[in-house]
Design a protein around this motif. Structure first.
Motif, PDB file in Angstrom:
ATOM      1  N   ASP A  40       0.801  -1.220   0.000  1.00  0.00           N
ATOM      2  CA  ASP A  40       0.000   0.000   0.000  1.00  0.00           C
ATOM      3  C   ASP A  40       0.839   1.278   0.000  1.00  0.00           C
ATOM      4  O   ASP A  40       0.313   2.358  -0.142  1.00  0.00           O
ATOM      5  CB  ASP A  40      -0.910   0.036   1.237  1.00  0.00           C
ATOM      6  CG  ASP A  40      -2.130  -0.815   1.017  1.00  0.00           C
ATOM      7  OD1 ASP A  40      -2.343  -1.244  -0.134  1.00  0.00           O
ATOM      8  OD2 ASP A  40      -2.851  -1.066   1.987  1.00  0.00           O
ATOM      9  N   HIS A  96      -1.412   4.478  -0.536  1.00  0.00           N
ATOM     10  CA  HIS A  96      -2.388   4.714  -1.599  1.00  0.00           C
ATOM     11  C   HIS A  96      -3.751   5.056  -0.992  1.00  0.00           C
ATOM     12  O   HIS A  96      -4.187   4.413  -0.029  1.00  0.00           O
ATOM     13  CB  HIS A  96      -2.544   3.454  -2.463  1.00  0.00           C
ATOM     14  CG  HIS A  96      -1.415   3.267  -3.413  1.00  0.00           C
ATOM     15  ND1 HIS A  96      -1.328   3.953  -4.597  1.00  0.00           N
ATOM     16  CD2 HIS A  96      -0.309   2.484  -3.349  1.00  0.00           C
ATOM     17  CE1 HIS A  96      -0.220   3.599  -5.234  1.00  0.00           C
ATOM     18  NE2 HIS A  96       0.420   2.711  -4.492  1.00  0.00           N
ATOM     19  N   GLY A  97      -4.394   6.069  -1.541  1.00  0.00           N
ATOM     20  CA  GLY A  97      -5.770   6.381  -1.149  1.00  0.00           C
ATOM     21  C   GLY A  97      -5.934   7.118   0.165  1.00  0.00           C
ATOM     22  O   GLY A  97      -7.052   7.371   0.597  1.00  0.00           O
ATOM     23  N   GLU A  98      -4.832   7.507   0.802  1.00  0.00           N
ATOM     24  CA  GLU A  98      -4.954   8.219   2.082  1.00  0.00           C
ATOM     25  C   GLU A  98      -5.428   9.660   1.868  1.00  0.00           C
ATOM     26  O   GLU A  98      -5.213  10.264   0.806  1.00  0.00           O
ATOM     27  CB  GLU A  98      -3.610   8.236   2.816  1.00  0.00           C
ATOM     28  CG  GLU A  98      -3.370   6.981   3.634  1.00  0.00           C
ATOM     29  CD  GLU A  98      -2.374   7.222   4.751  1.00  0.00           C
ATOM     30  OE1 GLU A  98      -2.797   7.276   5.919  1.00  0.00           O
ATOM     31  OE2 GLU A  98      -1.164   7.367   4.448  1.00  0.00           O
ATOM     32  N   ALA A 123      -1.751   9.388  -8.693  1.00  0.00           N
ATOM     33  CA  ALA A 123      -1.976   8.553  -7.508  1.00  0.00           C
ATOM     34  C   ALA A 123      -2.106   9.442  -6.277  1.00  0.00           C
ATOM     35  O   ALA A 123      -2.738   9.063  -5.291  1.00  0.00           O
ATOM     36  CB  ALA A 123      -0.812   7.587  -7.333  1.00  0.00           C
ATOM     37  N   ASN A 135     -11.234  11.569  -3.790  1.00  0.00           N
ATOM     38  CA  ASN A 135     -10.556  10.555  -2.980  1.00  0.00           C
ATOM     39  C   ASN A 135     -11.380   9.270  -2.919  1.00  0.00           C
ATOM     40  O   ASN A 135     -10.859   8.168  -3.107  1.00  0.00           O
ATOM     41  CB  ASN A 135     -10.309  11.138  -1.581  1.00  0.00           C
ATOM     42  CG  ASN A 135      -9.850  10.108  -0.571  1.00  0.00           C
ATOM     43  OD1 ASN A 135     -10.592   9.725   0.328  1.00  0.00           O
ATOM     44  ND2 ASN A 135      -8.624   9.652  -0.720  1.00  0.00           N
ATOM     45  N   LYS A 136     -12.688   9.426  -2.712  1.00  0.00           N
ATOM     46  CA  LYS A 136     -13.570   8.253  -2.609  1.00  0.00           C
ATOM     47  C   LYS A 136     -13.806   7.604  -3.965  1.00  0.00           C
ATOM     48  O   LYS A 136     -13.716   6.392  -4.118  1.00  0.00           O
ATOM     49  CB  LYS A 136     -14.919   8.686  -2.030  1.00  0.00           C
ATOM     50  CG  LYS A 136     -14.869   9.022  -0.546  1.00  0.00           C
ATOM     51  CD  LYS A 136     -16.050   8.364   0.194  1.00  0.00           C
ATOM     52  CE  LYS A 136     -15.845   8.410   1.702  1.00  0.00           C
ATOM     53  NZ  LYS A 136     -16.340   9.685   2.274  1.00  0.00           N
ATOM     54  N   GLY A 191     -10.078   7.043  -5.775  1.00  0.00           N
ATOM     55  CA  GLY A 191      -9.026   6.430  -4.959  1.00  0.00           C
ATOM     56  C   GLY A 191      -7.746   7.250  -4.904  1.00  0.00           C
ATOM     57  O   GLY A 191      -6.698   6.764  -4.478  1.00  0.00           O
ATOM     58  N   THR A 192      -7.830   8.509  -5.329  1.00  0.00           N
ATOM     59  CA  THR A 192      -6.663   9.386  -5.325  1.00  0.00           C
ATOM     60  C   THR A 192      -6.282   9.752  -3.888  1.00  0.00           C
ATOM     61  O   THR A 192      -7.152  10.128  -3.103  1.00  0.00           O
ATOM     62  CB  THR A 192      -6.988  10.691  -6.089  1.00  0.00           C
ATOM     63  OG1 THR A 192      -7.615  10.353  -7.315  1.00  0.00           O
ATOM     64  CG2 THR A 192      -5.753  11.525  -6.336  1.00  0.00           C
ATOM     65  N   ALA A 193      -5.008   9.637  -3.560  1.00  0.00           N
ATOM     66  CA  ALA A 193      -4.539  10.075  -2.240  1.00  0.00           C
ATOM     67  C   ALA A 193      -4.374  11.595  -2.256  1.00  0.00           C
ATOM     68  O   ALA A 193      -4.112  12.185  -3.307  1.00  0.00           O
ATOM     69  CB  ALA A 193      -3.207   9.416  -1.912  1.00  0.00           C
TER      70      ALA A 193
END
Ligand SMILES: Nc1ncnc2c1ncn2[C@@H]1O[C@H](COP(=O)(O)OP(=O)(O)O)[C@@H](O)[C@H]1O
Ligand SMILES: [Mg+2]
Length: 230
Positions: free
Chosen positions: A3, A33-35, A164, A191-192, A195-197
């Motif tokens: 991750d 990733h995705g934070e 990303a 982000n949701k 899935g972009t951090a």
């Protein structure tokens, strides 16, 4: 770790040599990733410097930055720029839109430079504008927009290469509360949905508290790295 997106190990940044300023002092931090993370701290504490290091816009005096587990310190200028364009998006306090171009052209700008397939870029550009509530404004000049709309176009431009991670340095610093909330809601939605951090520099505690994790920097030192209570 699968991750792990970005890892900075012991980053120190010293500006100048005659009267050196230690802007960052041995900072170690990582992003997955995705934070959805905020970075807070007083003016002059080193927030922009850290963002610039993590975003490969500048190199640390010592320490290393890994992106996708690649040691970016070892890369040449051009390879670093390529990696940055492919993997990262940036939003700044000022939008830096090109006034002589339309909304659509401003959003498409990164893909014009990277030479992507034109039809795909165009269709994704429309998708992004729709997501940002800017449909119908495609052909307007960037100068005809309100402050909030301009910043949303700048966000669209940052998303075009499907980064990303988006690094945002005081992205709502020039906006009123209503536009600030709207931009922040859009970040969360992106982000949701994609899935972009996000790493968002802000001095607005109210905003920071709505992120999932808060980093705090003081005098170039990372003094806090906590998950937000939900
Ligand atoms: N290009 C630069 N040259 C010299 N000093 C700098 C430069 N950029 C930042 N600094 C200094 O580094 C410290 C951290 O600055 P900065 O990262 O911009 O803080 P922040 O974004 O938290 O306001 C400050 O003391 C600032 O004056
Ligand atoms: Mg700053």
């Amino acid at each position: 770790m699968a991750d792990r997106l970005l890892q900075a190990n012991g980053i120190t940044k010293v500006y100048g040599s005659l009267a050196p300023t230690v802007a960052l002092n041995d900072v170690t931090v990582s992003l997955d990733h995705g934070e959805f993370v905020s970075l807070v701290g007083q003016s002059g504490s080193g927030k922009s410097t850290l963002l610039n290091m993590l975003g490969l816009l500048d190199t640390p005096t010592s320490g290393e930055v890994r992106l996708d587990d690649l040691k970016t310190n070892d890369l040449g200028k051009r390879a670093r720029a390529g990696l940055r364009n492919r993997r990262l998006g940036f939003v700044f306090q000022f939008h830096y839109l090109l006034p002589e171009f339309s909304v659509l052209e401003n959003v498409l700008m990164p893909t014009l430079i990277s030479g992507d397939n034109k039809a795909d870029a165009l269709s994704y550009g429309h998708e992004v504008l729709e997501l940002l509530g800017l449909s119908g404004l495609e052909n307007k000049s960037a100068t005809e927009l309100s402050g909030g709309q301009k910043q949303r176009v700048a966000i669209g431009r940052a998303l075009m290469n499907k980064p990303a991670l988006v690094l945002a340095d005081e992205p709502t610093g020039n906006l009123d509360t209503t536009n600030t909330d709207q931009v922040f809601r859009l970040f969360r939605q992106i982000n949701k949905d994609l899935g972009t951090a996000f790493l968002i520099v802000t001095h607005d505690r109210r905003i920071a508290q709505q992120t999932d994790r808060i980093l705090e920097i003081q005098d170039g030192k990372l003094i806090q790295d906590v998950l937000s209570p939900v």
